[in-house]
Design an enzyme around this catalytic site. Sequence first.
Site, mmCIF file in Angstrom:
data_model
loop_
_atom_site.group_PDB
_atom_site.id
_atom_site.type_symbol
_atom_site.label_atom_id
_atom_site.label_comp_id
_atom_site.label_asym_id
_atom_site.label_seq_id
_atom_site.Cartn_x
_atom_site.Cartn_y
_atom_site.Cartn_z
ATOM 1 N N CYS A 73 40.547 -15.102 47.173
ATOM 2 C CA CYS A 73 39.302 -14.572 46.629
ATOM 3 C C CYS A 73 39.120 -13.138 47.095
ATOM 4 C CB CYS A 73 38.115 -15.426 47.074
ATOM 5 S SG CYS A 73 36.554 -14.804 46.431
ATOM 6 N N ASN A 94 45.509 -19.912 47.203
ATOM 7 C CA ASN A 94 45.198 -21.247 46.738
ATOM 8 C C ASN A 94 46.283 -22.230 47.165
ATOM 9 O OD1 ASN A 94 42.819 -20.784 44.899
ATOM 10 N ND2 ASN A 94 44.276 -19.389 43.948
ATOM 11 N N HIS A 140 38.845 -27.846 44.898
ATOM 12 C CA HIS A 140 39.611 -26.599 44.869
ATOM 13 C C HIS A 140 39.771 -26.118 46.311
ATOM 14 C CE1 HIS A 140 40.410 -22.550 42.762
ATOM 15 N NE2 HIS A 140 40.470 -22.276 44.062
ATOM 16 N N ARG A 169 44.817 -17.175 36.147
ATOM 17 C CA ARG A 169 43.526 -16.499 36.303
ATOM 18 C C ARG A 169 43.235 -16.230 37.785
ATOM 19 N NH1 ARG A 169 38.780 -17.104 39.030
ATOM 20 N NH2 ARG A 169 38.838 -19.361 38.623
ATOM 21 N N ASP A 170 42.938 -17.274 38.519
ATOM 22 C CA ASP A 170 42.595 -17.111 39.934
ATOM 23 C C ASP A 170 43.780 -16.594 40.739
ATOM 24 O OD1 ASP A 170 41.064 -17.262 42.216
ATOM 25 O OD2 ASP A 170 41.314 -19.407 42.485
#
Length: 313
Positions: free
Chosen positions: A251, A260, A218, A25-26
Amino acid sequence: MATFPDPHGLDGLPDRVSVYEVGARDGLQAESAVVATATKIEFIQRLERAGLRAIEATSFVSPSWVPQLADAADVLTGLERHPGVRYPVLVPNLRGLERAVAAGAEEIAVFVSATEAFARANLASTLDEAVRTAAGVVQQAGAAGLGVRGYVSMCFGDPWEGRVDAAVPAGVAARLVELGCRTVSLGDTIGVATPGHVHAVLHAVRDQGVGLDRVALHFHDTYGQALANVLAGLQAGVTEFDSSAGGLGGCPYAKSATGNLATEDLVWMLHGLGIATGVDLDLLLRTSVWMADQLGRPAPSRVVAALGRPQGL
Protein backbone atom coordinates in the site's frame (compact mmCIF):
# COMPACT_ATOMS: atom_id res chain seq x y z
CA MET A 1 12.19 -33.15 -5.07
CA ALA A 2 8.41 -32.85 -5.25
CA THR A 3 7.20 -29.84 -7.16
CA PHE A 4 3.64 -29.92 -5.81
CA PRO A 5 2.36 -30.43 -2.27
CA ASP A 6 1.16 -33.84 -1.11
CA PRO A 7 -2.47 -33.21 -0.07
CA HIS A 8 -3.46 -33.87 3.54
CA GLY A 9 -6.72 -32.35 4.68
CA LEU A 10 -7.82 -31.06 8.07
CA ASP A 11 -11.27 -31.56 9.55
CA GLY A 12 -13.66 -28.65 9.33
CA LEU A 13 -12.14 -26.87 6.35
CA PRO A 14 -14.04 -26.04 3.14
CA ASP A 15 -13.72 -28.27 0.09
CA ARG A 16 -13.20 -25.34 -2.26
CA VAL A 17 -11.91 -21.78 -1.99
CA SER A 18 -12.19 -18.80 -4.33
CA VAL A 19 -8.93 -16.97 -5.02
CA TYR A 20 -9.49 -13.30 -5.81
CA GLU A 21 -6.45 -12.12 -7.78
CA VAL A 22 -5.38 -8.51 -7.21
CA GLY A 23 -1.95 -8.46 -8.87
CA ALA A 24 -2.89 -6.43 -11.93
CA ARG A 25 -4.36 -3.64 -9.79
CA ASP A 26 -3.12 -3.73 -6.20
CA GLY A 27 0.10 -5.45 -7.21
CA LEU A 28 1.10 -2.91 -9.84
CA GLN A 29 -0.29 0.34 -8.43
CA ALA A 30 2.78 1.05 -6.29
CA GLU A 31 5.28 0.43 -9.10
CA SER A 32 7.28 3.58 -9.77
CA ALA A 33 8.02 2.72 -13.42
CA VAL A 34 4.91 2.72 -15.58
CA VAL A 35 4.12 -0.74 -16.94
CA ALA A 36 2.99 -0.83 -20.56
CA THR A 37 -0.72 -1.33 -21.18
CA ALA A 38 -0.04 -4.36 -23.39
CA THR A 39 2.00 -5.96 -20.59
CA LYS A 40 -0.84 -5.45 -18.09
CA ILE A 41 -3.31 -7.04 -20.49
CA GLU A 42 -0.98 -9.99 -21.13
CA PHE A 43 -0.54 -10.41 -17.36
CA ILE A 44 -4.30 -10.62 -16.85
CA GLN A 45 -4.75 -13.07 -19.74
CA ARG A 46 -1.95 -15.29 -18.39
CA LEU A 47 -3.58 -15.28 -14.97
CA GLU A 48 -6.82 -16.34 -16.61
CA ARG A 49 -5.09 -19.20 -18.44
CA ALA A 50 -3.69 -20.30 -15.08
CA GLY A 51 -7.25 -20.79 -13.85
CA LEU A 52 -7.98 -17.59 -11.92
CA ARG A 53 -11.63 -16.67 -12.30
CA ALA A 54 -11.76 -13.36 -10.39
CA ILE A 55 -9.01 -11.02 -11.62
CA GLU A 56 -9.16 -7.41 -10.52
CA ALA A 57 -8.09 -5.67 -13.69
CA THR A 58 -7.42 -2.03 -12.78
CA SER A 59 -8.74 1.02 -10.95
CA PHE A 60 -10.54 4.07 -12.30
CA VAL A 61 -8.83 6.35 -9.85
CA SER A 62 -7.60 9.80 -10.86
CA PRO A 63 -4.31 9.51 -12.80
CA SER A 64 -2.89 12.24 -10.58
CA TRP A 65 -3.33 9.92 -7.59
CA VAL A 66 -2.02 6.74 -9.21
CA PRO A 67 -0.23 7.41 -12.52
CA GLN A 68 0.37 3.68 -12.98
CA LEU A 69 -3.36 3.17 -13.56
CA ALA A 70 -3.96 6.09 -15.94
CA ASP A 71 -4.60 3.55 -18.72
CA ALA A 72 -7.53 1.90 -16.89
CA ALA A 73 -9.96 2.27 -19.77
CA ASP A 74 -7.44 0.95 -22.30
CA VAL A 75 -6.70 -2.08 -20.13
CA LEU A 76 -10.35 -2.97 -19.61
CA THR A 77 -11.40 -2.45 -23.23
CA GLY A 78 -8.30 -4.29 -24.46
CA LEU A 79 -9.06 -7.49 -22.59
CA GLU A 80 -10.38 -10.51 -24.45
CA ARG A 81 -13.11 -11.50 -22.02
CA HIS A 82 -14.34 -15.05 -21.54
CA PRO A 83 -17.46 -16.53 -19.93
CA GLY A 84 -17.05 -17.51 -16.32
CA VAL A 85 -14.23 -15.03 -15.66
CA ARG A 86 -14.79 -11.84 -13.69
CA TYR A 87 -12.75 -8.69 -14.29
CA PRO A 88 -13.75 -6.34 -11.44
CA VAL A 89 -12.31 -2.83 -11.22
CA LEU A 90 -11.86 -0.50 -8.27
CA VAL A 91 -13.68 2.84 -8.40
CA PRO A 92 -13.20 5.63 -5.84
CA ASN A 93 -16.21 7.83 -6.61
CA LEU A 94 -19.06 8.48 -9.03
CA ARG A 95 -16.74 9.93 -11.66
CA GLY A 96 -14.69 6.75 -11.53
CA LEU A 97 -17.89 4.72 -11.86
CA GLU A 98 -18.89 6.65 -14.96
CA ARG A 99 -15.51 5.96 -16.55
CA ALA A 100 -15.67 2.30 -15.59
CA VAL A 101 -19.15 1.81 -17.04
CA ALA A 102 -18.10 3.57 -20.26
CA ALA A 103 -15.21 1.09 -20.55
CA GLY A 104 -17.54 -1.88 -20.12
CA ALA A 105 -17.08 -2.77 -16.46
CA GLU A 106 -19.47 -5.46 -15.21
CA GLU A 107 -18.29 -5.57 -11.59
CA ILE A 108 -16.74 -2.93 -9.37
CA ALA A 109 -15.20 -2.56 -5.92
CA VAL A 110 -15.39 0.35 -3.50
CA PHE A 111 -12.80 1.16 -0.85
CA VAL A 112 -13.19 2.50 2.67
CA SER A 113 -11.13 2.45 5.84
CA ALA A 114 -11.76 1.14 9.33
CA THR A 115 -9.87 4.09 10.83
CA GLU A 116 -10.16 7.86 10.66
CA ALA A 117 -6.41 8.39 10.26
CA PHE A 118 -6.11 6.20 7.20
CA ALA A 119 -9.28 7.62 5.68
CA ARG A 120 -7.73 11.07 5.87
CA ALA A 121 -4.33 9.92 4.57
CA ASN A 122 -5.58 7.68 1.76
CA LEU A 123 -9.04 9.01 0.89
CA ALA A 124 -8.69 12.66 1.92
CA SER A 125 -11.93 12.41 3.89
CA THR A 126 -13.38 11.35 7.19
CA LEU A 127 -14.54 7.75 7.61
CA ASP A 128 -18.21 8.78 7.45
CA GLU A 129 -17.56 10.83 4.32
CA ALA A 130 -15.82 7.87 2.69
CA VAL A 131 -18.76 5.60 3.48
CA ARG A 132 -21.20 8.17 2.08
CA THR A 133 -19.15 8.38 -1.11
CA ALA A 134 -19.14 4.60 -1.34
CA ALA A 135 -22.90 4.54 -0.76
CA GLY A 136 -23.53 6.70 -3.81
CA VAL A 137 -21.31 4.49 -5.94
CA VAL A 138 -22.90 1.27 -4.68
CA GLN A 139 -26.41 2.61 -5.29
CA GLN A 140 -25.72 3.69 -8.87
CA ALA A 141 -23.72 0.54 -9.66
CA GLY A 142 -26.56 -1.63 -8.36
CA ALA A 143 -29.07 0.30 -10.44
CA ALA A 144 -26.89 -0.38 -13.50
CA GLY A 145 -26.82 -4.10 -12.71
CA LEU A 146 -23.16 -4.22 -11.67
CA GLY A 147 -21.93 -6.44 -8.88
CA VAL A 148 -20.21 -4.58 -6.05
CA ARG A 149 -17.48 -5.64 -3.65
CA GLY A 150 -16.42 -3.60 -0.65
CA TYR A 151 -12.89 -3.25 0.71
CA VAL A 152 -12.22 -2.27 4.32
CA SER A 153 -8.59 -1.36 5.02
CA MET A 154 -6.74 -1.24 8.37
CA CYS A 155 -8.97 -3.88 9.95
CA PHE A 156 -6.24 -5.25 12.22
CA GLY A 157 -4.04 -2.24 12.93
CA ASP A 158 -3.19 1.25 11.71
CA PRO A 159 0.28 2.84 11.49
CA TRP A 160 -1.03 6.11 12.94
CA GLU A 161 -3.73 4.93 15.37
CA GLY A 162 -2.15 1.64 16.45
CA ARG A 163 -4.55 -1.05 17.64
CA VAL A 164 -7.99 -1.25 16.07
CA ASP A 165 -10.85 -2.68 18.10
CA ALA A 166 -12.43 -5.65 16.29
CA ALA A 167 -15.88 -4.08 16.54
CA VAL A 168 -14.79 -1.14 14.36
CA PRO A 169 -14.07 -2.98 11.07
CA ALA A 170 -17.02 -5.25 11.81
CA GLY A 171 -19.30 -2.23 11.96
CA VAL A 172 -17.92 -0.82 8.72
CA ALA A 173 -18.34 -4.20 7.01
CA ALA A 174 -21.96 -4.35 8.15
CA ARG A 175 -22.58 -0.87 6.73
CA LEU A 176 -21.19 -1.91 3.35
CA VAL A 177 -23.34 -5.04 3.25
CA GLU A 178 -26.38 -2.97 4.18
CA LEU A 179 -25.56 -0.59 1.32
CA GLY A 180 -25.61 -3.50 -1.13
CA CYS A 181 -22.09 -4.90 -1.40
CA ARG A 182 -22.24 -8.59 -2.27
CA THR A 183 -18.98 -9.31 -0.48
CA VAL A 184 -16.68 -7.36 1.81
CA SER A 185 -12.92 -7.90 1.88
CA LEU A 186 -11.30 -7.23 5.26
CA GLY A 187 -7.74 -6.00 4.80
CA ASP A 188 -4.71 -6.43 7.04
CA THR A 189 -3.11 -3.48 5.29
CA ILE A 190 0.09 -3.39 7.36
CA GLY A 191 0.35 -7.13 7.98
CA VAL A 192 0.08 -7.08 11.78
CA ALA A 193 -2.71 -9.65 12.23
CA THR A 194 -2.17 -12.99 13.93
CA PRO A 195 -4.54 -16.00 13.87
CA GLY A 196 -6.31 -15.26 17.14
CA HIS A 197 -6.86 -11.69 16.01
CA VAL A 198 -8.39 -12.96 12.76
CA HIS A 199 -10.86 -15.07 14.73
CA ALA A 200 -11.73 -12.08 16.94
CA VAL A 201 -12.51 -9.83 13.97
CA LEU A 202 -14.56 -12.52 12.22
CA HIS A 203 -16.48 -13.18 15.43
CA ALA A 204 -17.24 -9.45 15.64
CA VAL A 205 -18.40 -9.49 12.00
CA ARG A 206 -20.81 -12.34 12.74
CA ASP A 207 -22.07 -10.43 15.78
CA GLN A 208 -23.00 -7.61 13.38
CA GLY A 209 -25.19 -10.05 11.46
CA VAL A 210 -22.88 -10.47 8.47
CA GLY A 211 -22.47 -14.08 7.33
CA LEU A 212 -18.95 -15.21 6.56
CA ASP A 213 -20.15 -16.27 3.11
CA ARG A 214 -20.17 -12.51 2.43
CA VAL A 215 -16.61 -11.99 3.73
CA ALA A 216 -13.20 -12.24 2.04
CA LEU A 217 -9.81 -11.75 3.69
CA HIS A 218 -6.88 -9.75 2.33
CA PHE A 219 -3.56 -10.34 4.09
CA HIS A 220 -0.11 -8.79 3.77
CA ASP A 221 2.94 -10.78 4.80
CA THR A 222 4.85 -8.01 6.58
CA TYR A 223 5.59 -10.17 9.63
CA GLY A 224 5.34 -13.57 7.94
CA GLN A 225 1.84 -14.26 9.26
CA ALA A 226 -0.26 -14.24 6.08
CA LEU A 227 -0.63 -18.00 5.56
CA ALA A 228 -1.23 -18.65 9.26
CA ASN A 229 -3.97 -16.02 9.07
CA VAL A 230 -5.46 -17.70 6.00
CA LEU A 231 -5.67 -20.96 7.93
CA ALA A 232 -7.42 -19.14 10.77
CA GLY A 233 -9.89 -17.72 8.25
CA LEU A 234 -10.50 -21.17 6.76
CA GLN A 235 -11.15 -22.60 10.22
CA ALA A 236 -13.68 -19.84 10.86
CA GLY A 237 -15.50 -20.56 7.58
CA VAL A 238 -14.20 -17.96 5.13
CA THR A 239 -13.94 -19.27 1.55
CA GLU A 240 -12.59 -16.28 -0.40
CA PHE A 241 -9.07 -14.89 -0.11
CA ASP A 242 -7.30 -12.07 -1.94
CA SER A 243 -3.76 -12.54 -3.22
CA SER A 244 -1.32 -11.15 -5.76
CA ALA A 245 0.65 -13.24 -8.26
CA GLY A 246 4.32 -13.21 -7.32
CA GLY A 247 3.56 -11.34 -4.09
CA LEU A 248 3.49 -8.03 -5.95
CA GLY A 249 2.30 -4.89 -4.29
CA GLY A 250 1.81 -3.13 -1.04
CA CYS A 251 0.00 0.00 0.00
CA PRO A 252 1.68 3.24 -1.12
CA TYR A 253 -0.18 5.12 1.63
CA ALA A 254 0.65 2.79 4.55
CA LYS A 255 3.99 2.98 6.33
CA SER A 256 5.88 -0.34 6.45
CA ALA A 257 3.32 -2.19 4.33
CA THR A 258 5.13 -4.86 2.35
CA GLY A 259 3.71 -7.01 -0.37
CA ASN A 260 0.45 -8.87 -0.64
CA LEU A 261 0.24 -12.58 0.03
CA ALA A 262 1.58 -14.30 -3.11
CA THR A 263 -1.08 -16.20 -5.02
CA GLU A 264 1.16 -19.23 -5.61
CA ASP A 265 2.02 -19.38 -1.89
CA LEU A 266 -1.69 -19.34 -1.08
CA VAL A 267 -2.51 -21.96 -3.71
CA TRP A 268 0.36 -24.20 -2.56
CA MET A 269 -1.06 -24.28 0.97
CA LEU A 270 -4.65 -24.74 -0.16
CA HIS A 271 -3.74 -27.62 -2.47
CA GLY A 272 -1.67 -29.12 0.33
CA LEU A 273 -4.83 -29.09 2.46
CA GLY A 274 -6.75 -30.83 -0.31
CA ILE A 275 -8.82 -27.70 -1.01
CA ALA A 276 -9.76 -27.14 -4.66
CA THR A 277 -9.07 -23.75 -6.25
CA GLY A 278 -9.26 -24.42 -10.00
CA VAL A 279 -5.78 -22.89 -10.35
CA ASP A 280 -2.96 -24.59 -12.28
CA LEU A 281 0.03 -24.03 -10.01
CA ASP A 282 2.60 -24.57 -12.77
CA LEU A 283 0.98 -22.01 -15.09
CA LEU A 284 0.61 -19.60 -12.19
CA LEU A 285 4.29 -19.98 -11.31
CA ARG A 286 5.25 -19.28 -14.92
CA THR A 287 3.03 -16.19 -14.96
CA SER A 288 4.58 -14.79 -11.79
CA VAL A 289 8.12 -15.34 -13.08
CA TRP A 290 7.19 -13.78 -16.42
CA MET A 291 5.79 -10.70 -14.68
CA ALA A 292 8.87 -10.43 -12.49
CA ASP A 293 10.94 -10.42 -15.68
CA GLN A 294 8.87 -7.53 -17.02
CA LEU A 295 9.54 -5.59 -13.81
CA GLY A 296 13.24 -6.47 -13.84
CA ARG A 297 13.46 -8.08 -10.41
CA PRO A 298 12.76 -11.43 -8.71
CA ALA A 299 9.28 -12.15 -7.38
CA PRO A 300 9.13 -12.12 -3.57
CA SER A 301 7.01 -15.29 -3.56
CA ARG A 302 8.34 -18.17 -1.43
CA VAL A 303 7.11 -20.77 -3.94
CA VAL A 304 8.90 -19.00 -6.78
CA ALA A 305 12.09 -18.91 -4.71
CA ALA A 306 11.77 -22.61 -3.79
CA LEU A 307 10.94 -23.97 -7.22
CA GLY A 308 13.11 -21.64 -9.25
CA ARG A 309 12.70 -20.55 -12.83
CA PRO A 310 10.53 -22.95 -14.88
CA GLN A 311 12.12 -24.45 -17.97
CA GLY A 312 10.79 -23.23 -21.28
CA LEU A 313 9.39 -20.02 -19.80
